[in-house]
Design an enzyme around this catalytic site. Structure first.
Site, PDB file in Angstrom:
ATOM      1  N   TRP A 137      -0.733  70.717  50.867  1.00  0.00           N
ATOM      2  CA  TRP A 137      -1.940  68.885  50.316  1.00  0.00           C
ATOM      3  C   TRP A 137      -2.554  69.991  50.384  1.00  0.00           C
ATOM      4  O   TRP A 137      -3.269  69.339  52.316  1.00  0.00           O
ATOM      5  CB  TRP A 137      -1.194  67.521  51.806  1.00  0.00           C
ATOM      6  CG  TRP A 137      -1.820  66.482  50.007  1.00  0.00           C
ATOM      7  CD1 TRP A 137      -2.296  66.972  48.811  1.00  0.00           C
ATOM      8  CD2 TRP A 137      -2.331  65.531  51.204  1.00  0.00           C
ATOM      9  NE1 TRP A 137      -2.594  64.825  49.290  1.00  0.00           N
ATOM     10  CE2 TRP A 137      -2.769  64.722  50.348  1.00  0.00           C
ATOM     11  CE3 TRP A 137      -2.429  64.997  52.247  1.00  0.00           C
ATOM     12  CZ2 TRP A 137      -3.321  63.537  50.332  1.00  0.00           C
ATOM     13  CZ3 TRP A 137      -2.755  63.682  52.591  1.00  0.00           C
ATOM     14  CH2 TRP A 137      -2.990  62.962  51.860  1.00  0.00           C
ATOM     15  N   ASP A 218       4.889  64.569  57.902  1.00  0.00           N
ATOM     16  CA  ASP A 218       3.901  64.541  57.323  1.00  0.00           C
ATOM     17  C   ASP A 218       4.986  63.221  55.985  1.00  0.00           C
ATOM     18  O   ASP A 218       6.181  64.676  55.239  1.00  0.00           O
ATOM     19  CB  ASP A 218       3.458  65.634  56.784  1.00  0.00           C
ATOM     20  CG  ASP A 218       2.569  63.886  54.977  1.00  0.00           C
ATOM     21  OD1 ASP A 218       2.305  63.183  55.098  1.00  0.00           O
ATOM     22  OD2 ASP A 218       0.643  64.685  54.806  1.00  0.00           O
ATOM     23  N   LYS A 255       4.726  56.473  47.956  1.00  0.00           N
ATOM     24  CA  LYS A 255       5.464  56.877  46.895  1.00  0.00           C
ATOM     25  C   LYS A 255       6.726  55.634  46.718  1.00  0.00           C
ATOM     26  O   LYS A 255       6.803  55.323  46.090  1.00  0.00           O
ATOM     27  CB  LYS A 255       5.744  58.086  46.887  1.00  0.00           C
ATOM     28  CG  LYS A 255       4.470  58.950  46.903  1.00  0.00           C
ATOM     29  CD  LYS A 255       3.712  59.136  46.313  1.00  0.00           C
ATOM     30  CE  LYS A 255       2.420  59.772  46.996  1.00  0.00           C
ATOM     31  NZ  LYS A 255       1.383  61.205  46.103  1.00  0.00           N
TER      32      LYS A 255
HETATM   33  C1  LMR Z   1      -1.300  64.098  45.981  1.00  0.00           C
HETATM   34  O1  LMR Z   1      -1.031  65.258  45.979  1.00  0.00           O
HETATM   35  O2  LMR Z   1      -0.800  64.054  44.175  1.00  0.00           O
HETATM   36  C2  LMR Z   1      -1.276  62.848  46.324  1.00  0.00           C
HETATM   37  O3  LMR Z   1      -0.487  62.729  47.421  1.00  0.00           O
HETATM   38  C3  LMR Z   1      -2.319  61.917  45.730  1.00  0.00           C
HETATM   39  C4  LMR Z   1      -2.870  62.014  46.619  1.00  0.00           C
HETATM   40  O4  LMR Z   1      -3.957  61.269  47.429  1.00  0.00           O
HETATM   41  O5  LMR Z   1      -3.792  63.258  47.105  1.00  0.00           O
END
Ligand code: LMR
Length: 411
Positions: A137, A218, A255
């Site tokens: 992420w 996470d 989510k």
């Molecule tokens: C994403 O990865 O699109 C979500 O977790 C939203 C974000 O805050 O990045």
């Protein structure tokens, strides 16, 4: 001499995920499809207010607007902690959990990082490396770097993204110095969609324990992957209950309850003794007090109202099934569309990957072409938020991917 005190402040480009949403919102085309940010949409492409949340909001409508305690709404913290570790878990009975309400997943990660930084500084005066997966992420690296940690990536998927790179994962764990911190995606890896199996989690846990590493989970998607919260909490519970490994869990309800804007989450540490938990919790309280004084009330009240009421809990369990099943159905619809069109490429992974995302494996120029010509928005990495698909757009998306791939690969 420069006239501004800010003259050395660099310009930082906008966050890519939020920028994509902004571009999508500004696009007037009726054809547009948002497969960028990971937010669940219903079969009509609309944000879904979970029925459990709708009912919970009704229950709390007379709540006042006083401050919450520094660590957060007490009923929220205890219910969320029970949800996470299981109601009868020893770690709760022994008073070994330190927790605080957090500003969703990011706030929980930041808080966990701050505590771990202080703990390392006080105990050894050295700051451990935080290991994150590659890909991961996009916020992970900057959250931990902003606290002062060195951050190192390790290859999480195979080179062709056909699965988890367990060899690299175990090698990285084995070679990391004791006290190193590993950020694991508890379930539904973002962005790859590849999760370790239960057996693989057990093997990972054994090394974490033997090498004295520290896991941060996470936990942004618990319940969204399989449709069952307990199933998706397997890795966390295995590490904490079976292996007795001290762990941090950064739980988000964005989510799983559709509470994106409410910024509600839990930062929890499973520690080895109640004395340690008391000390960690006192530090959490001080940290919160200096940063935000005390957390916002609304989201915590909604979550607590759901978790405290047997009927609403059952409703939520059903809502998780609805969301996860719709996502799985859309994975299949996209896959079948591409196969039917005979689109060159290997699309099977769309159905094999887990959770909200998959990486299609498109080239950047193909991703940009889809955005510019067909108004289909996905991340530059070709990460697709599956929940943006529905019966009304999935055929269009498959056809546009098909045309794009043929056009670019015949050049
Ligand atoms: C994403 O990865 O699109 C979500 O977790 C939203 C974000 O805050 O990045």
């Amino acid at each position: 001499m420069s006239s501004s005190i800010f003259s050395a402040v660099p310009y930082i480009p906008p966050d890519p995920i939020f920028e994509l949403t902004k571009q999508y919102n500004a696009n007037p085309s009726l054809l547009k499809v948002n497969l960028g940010q990971g937010t669940y949409k219903d079969e009509n492409g609309e944000p879904w207010i979970l029925p459990a949340v709708r009912a919970a909001k009704e229950k709390i409508r007379t709540a006042n607007h006083e401050y919450l305690p520094i660590l957060g709404l007490t009923s929220f913290r205890s219910r969320a902690t029970e949800l996470l570790f299981g109601q009868d878990s020893d770690v709760i009975k022994d008073g070994r959990v330190a927790s605080c309400q957090a500003l969703s997943g990011t706030g929980a990660l930041h808080t966990a990082g701050k505590i771990l930084y202080r703990a390392a500084q006080a105990a050894r005066n050295t700051i451990p490396t935080v290991y994150i997966t590659n890909p991961s992420w996009s916020n992970h690296r900057q959250v931990f770097e902003s606290i002062g940690f060195p951050v190192q990536e390790f290859e999480y998927t195979t080179a062709d993204n056909s699965g988890l790179n367990m060899g690299c994962l175990t090698q990285t764990l084995t070679q990391a110095p004791a006290h190193s911190i590993f950020v694991f995606h508890a379930s539904a890896h973002n962005p790859s969609g590849w999760d370790p199996t239960a057996e693989q989690w057990k093997a990972i846990g054994e090394i974490v324990k033997a090498k004295g590493l520290f896991p941060i989970f996470d936990a942004a998607y618990l319940g969204m992957t399989s449709g069952d919260f307990d199933t998706d909490a397997f890795a966390i519970r295995y590490f904490v209950h079976e292996l007795g490994v001290e762990s941090a869990v950064c739980l988000s309800f964005a989510k799983s309850l559709g509470l994106y804007g409410e910024r509600i989450g839990l930062c929890a540490f499973a520690t080895s003794s109640s004395t340690i938990a008391t000390a960690v919790q006192s530090t959490l309280a001080q940290l919160i007090r200096v940063e935000i004084s005390n957390p916002p009330a609304f989201g915590a009240r909604v979550v607590a109202a759901v978790l405290e009421d047997e009927d609403l809990r059952a409703e939520w369990a059903q809502n998780l099934v609805t969301m996860s099943e719709r996502i799985k159905a859309m994975r299949w619809a996209l896959y079948e569309g591409l196969v039917e069109l005979g689109t060159p490429g290997n699309w099977k992974r769309i159905t094999e990957q887990k959770g909200m995302f998959c990486i299609l494996g498109l080239r950047l120029e193909e991703v940009l072409h889809l955005r510019e010509k067909y108004h289909i928005y996905m991340a530059d990495s070709s990460r697709v938020s599956i929940a943006g698909l529905n019966a009304g757009n999935v055929r269009y998306v498959a056809e546009c991917i098909d045309r794009t791939v043929r056009e670019f690969r015949s050049r």
